[in-house]
Write a protein that holds these residues in place. Structure first.
Motif, PDB file in Angstrom:
ATOM      1  N   SER A  70       0.864  -1.176   0.000  1.00 37.42           N
ATOM      2  CA  SER A  70       0.000   0.000   0.000  1.00 37.42           C
ATOM      3  C   SER A  70       0.900   1.226   0.000  1.00 37.42           C
ATOM      4  CB  SER A  70      -0.900  -0.019   1.238  1.00 37.42           C
ATOM      5  OG  SER A  70      -1.668   1.164   1.261  1.00 37.42           O
ATOM      6  N   GLY A  71       0.683   2.129  -0.966  1.00 36.57           N
ATOM      7  CA  GLY A  71       1.622   3.237  -1.115  1.00 36.57           C
ATOM      8  C   GLY A  71       2.989   2.658  -1.429  1.00 36.57           C
ATOM      9  N   GLU A  72       4.030   3.141  -0.754  1.00 38.16           N
ATOM     10  CA  GLU A  72       5.375   2.639  -1.049  1.00 38.16           C
ATOM     11  C   GLU A  72       5.794   1.511  -0.107  1.00 38.16           C
ATOM     12  OE1 GLU A  72       4.599   5.307   0.657  1.00 38.16           O
ATOM     13  OE2 GLU A  72       6.353   6.348   1.486  1.00 38.16           O
ATOM     14  N   ARG A  73       4.855   1.050   0.747  1.00 37.24           N
ATOM     15  CA  ARG A  73       5.253   0.065   1.762  1.00 37.24           C
ATOM     16  C   ARG A  73       4.576  -1.285   1.623  1.00 37.24           C
ATOM     17  NH1 ARG A  73       8.802   2.161   5.259  1.00 37.24           N
ATOM     18  NH2 ARG A  73       8.788   4.421   5.154  1.00 37.24           N
ATOM     19  N   ILE A  74       5.287  -2.294   2.135  1.00 38.93           N
ATOM     20  CA  ILE A  74       4.711  -3.632   2.280  1.00 38.93           C
ATOM     21  C   ILE A  74       3.882  -3.603   3.561  1.00 38.93           C
ATOM     22  CG2 ILE A  74       5.255  -6.060   2.706  1.00 38.93           C
ATOM     23  CD1 ILE A  74       7.969  -5.465   1.189  1.00 38.93           C
ATOM     24  N   VAL A  75       2.600  -3.965   3.462  1.00 38.73           N
ATOM     25  CA  VAL A  75       1.743  -3.866   4.651  1.00 38.73           C
ATOM     26  C   VAL A  75       1.297  -5.228   5.178  1.00 38.73           C
ATOM     27  CG1 VAL A  75       0.962  -1.522   4.162  1.00 38.73           C
ATOM     28  CG2 VAL A  75      -0.322  -3.461   3.232  1.00 38.73           C
ATOM     29  N   GLU A 391      16.929  -1.421   7.926  1.00 38.79           N
ATOM     30  CA  GLU A 391      15.632  -1.291   8.602  1.00 38.79           C
ATOM     31  C   GLU A 391      14.552  -0.788   7.651  1.00 38.79           C
ATOM     32  OE1 GLU A 391      18.023   0.902   8.918  1.00 38.79           O
ATOM     33  OE2 GLU A 391      16.682   2.444   8.143  1.00 38.79           O
ATOM     34  N   ARG A 392      14.902  -0.443   6.398  1.00 40.04           N
ATOM     35  CA  ARG A 392      13.826  -0.078   5.460  1.00 40.04           C
ATOM     36  C   ARG A 392      13.873  -0.862   4.151  1.00 40.04           C
ATOM     37  NH1 ARG A 392      15.369   4.532   2.042  1.00 40.04           N
ATOM     38  NH2 ARG A 392      17.612   4.714   2.283  1.00 40.04           N
ATOM     39  N   LEU A 393      14.978  -1.592   3.877  1.00 41.02           N
ATOM     40  CA  LEU A 393      15.114  -2.320   2.610  1.00 41.02           C
ATOM     41  C   LEU A 393      15.793  -3.677   2.855  1.00 41.02           C
ATOM     42  CD1 LEU A 393      16.268   0.774   0.543  1.00 41.02           C
ATOM     43  CD2 LEU A 393      14.231  -0.573   0.012  1.00 41.02           C
ATOM     44  N   GLY A 399       6.109  -3.346   6.737  1.00 42.52           N
ATOM     45  CA  GLY A 399       6.707  -2.076   7.153  1.00 42.52           C
ATOM     46  C   GLY A 399       7.862  -1.637   6.274  1.00 42.52           C
ATOM     47  N   LYS A 400       8.436  -2.574   5.506  1.00 42.79           N
ATOM     48  CA  LYS A 400       9.569  -2.180   4.660  1.00 42.79           C
ATOM     49  C   LYS A 400       9.091  -1.557   3.352  1.00 42.79           C
ATOM     50  CE  LYS A 400      13.477  -4.559   6.493  1.00 42.79           C
ATOM     51  NZ  LYS A 400      14.713  -5.286   6.200  1.00 42.79           N
TER      52      LYS A 400
END
Ligand SMILES: [Zn+2]
Ligand SMILES: [Zn+2]
Length: 438
Positions: A70-75, A391-393, A399-400
């Motif tokens: 969703s958007g730019e993130r994995i939810v 922590e982001r990729l 969350g990533k």
């Protein structure tokens, strides 16, 4: 706290200080790419359904998975039976495909080919780091219409005269020049630094201390500085398997090679195969080096593909073939010992067509003895740790950021499947929705 004090009291004050600064550096905020990466236009979530998931962390693959973006993130990530699809989702049927994190390339060179970053992106490489280049060289690629990977730049590599690649290097002659160059490139957004092979050990230390104080890692291309010395000086990474050559030779042999390279930068082109065809990977020297790599957690970016030599290649002798075999053997042994291997493509390599060097490197890592899963982790989560973006990729986790590749077939059975790229998503946006691999 008490345990920490006890541990420190056994270390020399110098070592204690190094460990602290390293730990502080690791706690620094995530390092950012220099380019701004577009977000998706619409608001509809995307549900990728039915793929086998390899999440980048090394655990067992998950068949029949669902990944929701969703958007730019994995939810959401999980089994199809356990994840509810949002009613408004764009559903992508991914049966027969394997879903992986976007690939991360620790050793990308643009070499004046301004469309190459975009080509790499269509092949699944969603983050690249150029370990030694003026940022101006990327201006054309950044202005072009085609989307490009997340771009991690370092500025030119740090060398001493006469530099092997004058256009890609900055010459630093003393500690003050080294400190000032690190600070200037850090201010301009450098995400790492690379020390080049003529830079003496004392200046490597200065670069490391100054970079670590800014929370930035240092990687190294070594040939005439002993790799064990550079690792003890605090470099975070070593580029090229060949950087370990002199640490595997007797002191006398290593000195002979050093002097040949000091007299002529080009002596290393043939010289490194001669060195490697003669190294003994069972020697106590080799064991000490493997132990040090494991103890320090140094990242090794072997760039095997650029050194690949096969019996049928032009101007290739048994010496070249044996030298390359030993390089493969070194990497396999290092990984089995527990060293941290990452993937660096070097962009243009003898046994891959334009744009496929990364996939060739994965294949050679498997040939060296890594399992396909270990090679994939090397290219995703381990590289994310090397870049300090973990922590982001680097993995498919809630969350990533949604950097995702889908390939046809099962790369755990045949790593060659990494060439059959069917879909690529960067920051939640589809870049490729069906493609023919090579
Ligand atoms: Zn290099
Ligand atoms: Zn390079």
């Amino acid at each position: 706290m008490a345990a920490c004090l006890i541990a420190l009291s056994f270390a020399s004050p110098y070592e204690g200080a190094t460990q602290l600064s390293k730990r502080e550096a690791q706690q620094a905020p995530s390092i950012r790419e220099v380019n701004s990466v577009a977000r998706p236009d619409g608001h509809r979530p995307v549900a990728i359904v039915g793929a086998t998931l390899i999440d980048g962390r090394g655990g067992a693959a998950l068949p029949d998975s669902v990944v929701i973006v969703s958007g730019e993130r994995i939810v959401a990530v999980g089994r199809r039976s356990s994840v509810r699809l949002p009613t408004d989702a764009e559903v992508v049927d991914a049966k027969g495909l394997t879903l992986l994190p976007g690939l991360i390339d620790a050793h990308f060179h643009i070499d004046g080919d301004e469309s190459l970053p975009a080509v790499f992106l269509t092949h699944g490489v969603t983050s690249v780091r150029d370990p030694g280049q003026w940022s101006e060289e990327y201006e054309a690629a950044r202005k072009a219409a085609a989307p490009i990977p997340r771009l991690f730049l370092t500025g030119p590599h740090f060398d001493s005269p006469p530099p092997a690649f004058p256009q890609d290097s900055i010459i630093v002659r003393d500690a003050e020049e080294a400190r000032s160059a690190v600070k200037r490139f850090a201010d301009e957004g450098a995400s790492a630094f690379k020390v080049y092979f003529r830079l003496p050990l004392g200046l490597i230390k200065v670069v490391v201390e100054t970079a670590h104080a800014r929370g930035l890692p240092v990687t190294s291309h070594l040939e005439i500085v002993n790799a064990a010395d550079a690792i003890r000086a605090g470099v975070d990474g070593v580029e090229h398997v060949t950087s370990f050559g002199t640490a595997l030779l007797s002191w006398r042999e290593a000195e002979k090679y050093r002097q040949a390279v000091l007299a002529d930068n080009n002596a290393r082109r043939e010289g490194r195969y001669r060195v490697w065809s003669g190294v003994d990977l069972d020697s106590p020297r080799a064991r000490t080096l493997f132990d040090l790599l494991v103890e320090r957690g140094t990242f090794i970016s072997p760039t095997l593909a650029v050194f690949e030599r096969r019996a049928d290649d032009k101007q290739t002798t048994e010496m070249h073939v044996l030298g390359f075999k030993k390089m493969l053997d070194f990497v396999g042994r290092a990984r089995r010992r527990g060293a941290r291997i990452v993937v660096g493509s070097h962009s243009a390599v003898p046994h891959a067509e334009r744009g496929w060097a990364y996939q060739r490197e994965l294949e050679l890592l498997v040939e060296s003895g890594l399992t396909p899963m270990q090679a994939i982790v090397a290219g995703t989560m381990e590289n994310a740790r090397f870049f300090r973006i973990a922590e982001r990729l680097g993995s498919i986790e809630t969350g990533k950021l949604a950097d995702i590749v889908l390939v046809e077939g099962d790369p755990l059975k045949n790593i060659g499947a990494m060439r059959r790229v069917k879909r690529v998503m960067l920051n939640g946006r589809w870049i490729v929705t069906s493609a023919e691999g090579k």
